[in-house]
Design an enzyme around this catalytic site. Structure first.
Site, mmCIF file in Angstrom:
data_model
loop_
_atom_site.group_PDB
_atom_site.id
_atom_site.type_symbol
_atom_site.label_atom_id
_atom_site.label_comp_id
_atom_site.label_asym_id
_atom_site.label_seq_id
_atom_site.Cartn_x
_atom_site.Cartn_y
_atom_site.Cartn_z
ATOM 1 N N ASP A 97 0.832 -1.047 -0.063
ATOM 2 C CA ASP A 97 0.076 -0.035 0.037
ATOM 3 C C ASP A 97 0.976 1.265 -0.015
ATOM 4 O O ASP A 97 1.944 1.507 0.746
ATOM 5 C CB ASP A 97 -1.008 0.066 1.288
ATOM 6 C CG ASP A 97 -2.418 0.512 0.995
ATOM 7 O OD1 ASP A 97 -2.579 1.446 0.477
ATOM 8 O OD2 ASP A 97 -3.211 -0.396 1.227
ATOM 9 N N ASP A 198 -3.198 4.651 -2.405
ATOM 10 C CA ASP A 198 -4.243 5.051 -1.698
ATOM 11 C C ASP A 198 -4.960 6.646 -2.233
ATOM 12 O O ASP A 198 -3.800 7.224 -2.479
ATOM 13 C CB ASP A 198 -4.039 5.033 -0.202
ATOM 14 C CG ASP A 198 -4.890 5.324 0.537
ATOM 15 O OD1 ASP A 198 -5.682 4.604 0.789
ATOM 16 O OD2 ASP A 198 -4.797 6.498 1.382
ATOM 17 N N GLU A 248 -6.251 3.720 -6.216
ATOM 18 C CA GLU A 248 -7.573 3.635 -5.731
ATOM 19 C C GLU A 248 -8.084 5.307 -5.977
ATOM 20 O O GLU A 248 -7.618 6.246 -5.559
ATOM 21 C CB GLU A 248 -7.581 3.504 -4.109
ATOM 22 C CG GLU A 248 -8.944 3.828 -3.568
ATOM 23 C CD GLU A 248 -9.076 4.131 -2.032
ATOM 24 O OE1 GLU A 248 -10.013 3.769 -1.485
ATOM 25 O OE2 GLU A 248 -8.108 4.879 -1.624
ATOM 26 N N HIS A 321 -11.001 -3.834 2.674
ATOM 27 C CA HIS A 321 -11.090 -3.590 4.104
ATOM 28 C C HIS A 321 -12.028 -2.221 4.264
ATOM 29 O O HIS A 321 -12.254 -1.973 5.357
ATOM 30 C CB HIS A 321 -9.643 -3.129 4.560
ATOM 31 C CG HIS A 321 -9.069 -1.927 3.788
ATOM 32 N ND1 HIS A 321 -8.551 -1.938 2.400
ATOM 33 C CD2 HIS A 321 -8.681 -0.724 4.073
ATOM 34 C CE1 HIS A 321 -8.420 -0.823 2.148
ATOM 35 N NE2 HIS A 321 -8.365 -0.180 3.139
ATOM 36 N N ASP A 322 -12.498 -1.691 3.339
ATOM 37 C CA ASP A 322 -13.412 -0.388 3.365
ATOM 38 C C ASP A 322 -14.856 -0.698 2.988
ATOM 39 O O ASP A 322 -15.836 0.102 3.360
ATOM 40 C CB ASP A 322 -13.000 0.868 2.602
ATOM 41 C CG ASP A 322 -11.646 1.177 2.818
ATOM 42 O OD1 ASP A 322 -11.139 1.482 3.880
ATOM 43 O OD2 ASP A 322 -10.994 1.744 1.929
HETATM 44 C C1 GLC Z 1 -8.389 4.665 1.556
HETATM 45 C C2 GLC Z 1 -8.197 3.511 2.522
HETATM 46 C C3 GLC Z 1 -9.033 3.509 3.695
HETATM 47 C C4 GLC Z 1 -8.319 4.860 4.346
HETATM 48 C C5 GLC Z 1 -8.508 6.077 3.504
HETATM 49 C C6 GLC Z 1 -7.331 7.320 3.971
HETATM 50 O O1 GLC Z 1 -9.725 5.014 1.052
HETATM 51 O O2 GLC Z 1 -8.616 2.350 1.826
HETATM 52 O O3 GLC Z 1 -8.999 2.454 4.477
HETATM 53 O O4 GLC Z 1 -8.968 5.263 5.533
HETATM 54 O O5 GLC Z 1 -7.776 5.978 2.273
HETATM 55 O O6 GLC Z 1 -6.065 6.665 4.130
#
Ligand code: GLC
Ligand code: CA
Length: 549
Positions: A97, A198, A248, A321-322
């Site tokens: 990540d 991220d 992402e 995980h979200d």
């Molecule tokens: C992304 C991650 C999430 C995190 C956010 C801030 O969306 O997947 O888990 O809280 O970024 O880093």
């Protein structure tokens, strides 16, 4: 950049909840190493590891205080090197990540930046003077409240799009970018195989959204320099290694994806788009859900599959995980038979599309949402903040309403410990787990499923094998059938040599395949044993068929 990512099947490991090797209740790197054979047996050939860096404990590792150190709860750098070695020995690559939209406020850069206005590090973050004595503008944090936090040392505000302990980096500063590239090279030189990036669509915030002008909440995503910075990163770092990358990008559209994930390799290998996991979102907040309207979901996938064909590469995911657990969300987890059947159906639906599939730990077992009773049980900063804001401050929801939302959509659902066995603590740890295990681990666990040919695990194994055996899954064109049908998701993949039909009944009632979805041919896999009439589908039935010429 090679193109092995097209044949990758990624298994996502959230280390904190995967396997605890040293018995302190927290999953760790040695735990992941212990379970590599399990991942290998499933058939995945890439692991995406959620953040394992030193952090300040606010947002599940996404608040990094040192990019080059392992968080002590996860182990040591030696443990990491060993994991990498053991994974590579099994033909499994590891992507890490990359969290560079923000750092923890405990990161050395931020500490120096905060201390005085004259250091060159000041400009590493987004500092703004007050507007009329208050916040610079109406920018809102994704985790509730203002995105601006006042710092008493200088009386100025810094920007945090997430928790106030996560300060946003200023990507318009050249030294920030170079600092990030150095760190990326450091990890790649160690031998890692790429990155999941991220919130990478938020790095190039448009200057006007950051002005101290009292203006409204504006969109900070996909600023004008977004692709410029990613191409620079690609030139200076990624193109010099054999990497796979996935960004992402919740704001991405089919159009912007054609740049982000262009097959010319100038930016990233692929992105995570969010449109298919937003179809059940009610207009007001992510917290409210509408029932799934299948034609809408099909329309989203159709758009991405046909829109990127021959131009860019898709990622395929239901879970991470979200997100809440997919079998509880678009499937049916109310009784055991439906849970198993619908978990398989959802797997088939996703895995036969064009793109790189991602399996989130426990998805291959059909793990479900967690029956959380009260907000005191939540460990997720997003749910906790939203509860305070919507229930206690604004009184927009009653506690019961909000808890119902959190049970359906909250991120804790994905983060309960992996269910390895039916024993106490699901075989995840010998001591008290950092987060409660789902009580249904007595029924849903890896031990019960590995080797059982009827299990969700075995079904996922077969899906991965089909992908490896049939080139049409990698290269074929996608053709949606019956777009308006409210029960059946059916599509064809066609590479000019073979035609594969994938049919999924999303409903818990019988359904009928209409004439344009004839299915004469060889059934590769299905989720019912007994044969039935060809054009009829039973509740949550799925079949994958290689059609006759
Ligand atoms: C992304 C991650 C999430 C995190 C956010 C801030 O969306 O997947 O888990 O809280 O970024 O880093
Ligand atoms: Ca541990």
């Amino acid at each position: 950049m090679g193109d092995w990512f097209k044949r990758a099947v990624v298994y996502q490991v959230y280390p904190k909840s995967f396997m605890d090797a040293n018995g302190d209740g927290i999953g760790d790197l040695r735990g992941v190493t212990e379970k590599l054979d399990y991942i290998h047996e499933l058939g995945a050939n890439v692991i995406w590891l959620n953040p394992i860096y030193k952090n300040s404990g606010v947002d599940g590792g996404y608040d990094i205080s040192d990019y080059r150190a392992i968080a002590p709860e996860f182990g040591t750098m030696e443990d990491f090197d060993e994991l990498l070695r053991q994974a590579h020995a099994r033909g499994i690559r590891i992507i890490m990540d990359l969290v560079v939209n923000h750092t923890s406020t405990e990161h050395a850069w931020f500490k120096e930046s905060r201390a005085n206005k004259d250091t060159p590090k000041r400009d590493f973050y987004v500092w703004r003077p007050p507007f009329e004595g208050g916040v610079p503008n109406g920018e809102r944090s994704i985790f509730s409240g203002s995105a601006w936090e006042k710092d008493e040392a200088t009386g100025e505000y810094y920007l945090h799009m997430f928790a106030k302990e996560q300060a946003d980096l200023n990507w318009h500063n050249e030294q920030v970018r170079q600092g990030v590239y150095d760190m990326m090279r450091w990890w790649l030189d160690k031998g890692i195989d790429g990155f999941r990036m991220d919130v990478i669509d938020m790095i190039a915030k448009p200057e006007e959204a950051l002005a101290s002008d009292g203006g409204p909440h504006r969109n900070v995503s996909t600023g004008p320099k977004e692709h410029l910075y990613l191409r620079e990163m690609n030139r200076e770092v990624l193109s010099r290694y054999d990497t796979m990358t996935v960004g992402e990008t919740s704001s991405a559209t089919v159009e912007s994806a054609a740049d982000y994930a262009n097959l010319d390799g100038s930016e990233l290998s692929m992105i995570f788009q969010f449109q298919h996991v937003s179809v059940d979102e009610a207009p007001k907040y992510k917290w409210c859900t509408d029932p799934l309207h299948l034609p809408k979901l099909k329309c989203v996938f159709d758009k991405w599959e046909t829109g990127l064909y021959g131009k860019a590469w898709n990622s395929l995911y239901w879970n991470n995980h979200d997100q809440p657990r997919i079998v509880s969300r678009f499937g049916c987890d109310s009784d055991e038979a439906s849970r198993v059947r619908s978990a398989k159906m959802l797997g088939a639906c996703l895995h036969m599309m064009q793109g790189t599939p991602y399996i989130y730990q426990g998805e291959e077992l059909g793990m479900t949402n967690y029956p959380m009773k009260s907000i005191d049980e939540s460990l997720d900063v997003e749910s906790i903040n939203a509860y305070h804001e919507l229930v206690e401050e604004k009184h927009e929801m009653t506690p019961e309403q909000m808890m119902a939302c959190i049970r359906r959509k909250g991120r804790d659902n994905a983060r309960t410990p992996m269910q390895w066995t039916a024993e106490k603590n699901a075989g995840f740890t010998h001591s008290k787990p950092w987060m409660p295990v789902n009580p249904n681990h007595t029924v849903i666990n890896a031990q019960a499923q590995v080797g059982d040919l009827d299990s969700v695990f075995s079904f996922y194994q077969k899906l991965i094998r089909i992908r490896q055996e049939y080139d049409v899954v990698i290269d074929g064109r996608f053709e949606l059938l019956m777009p308006e049908d409210e029960q059946v998701f059916a599509y064809i993949r066609d590479d000019g040599k073979q035609r594969m039909l994938v049919i999924c009944n999303f409903s818990d009632r019988d359904a009928v395949l209409t004439a344009d979805a004839q299915m004469e041919g060889q059934i590769l896999i299905g989720n019912y044993h007994e044969e039935r009439e060809k054009q009829k589908l039973r509740p949550t039935e799925t079949r994958i068929v290689i059609l006759k010429e």
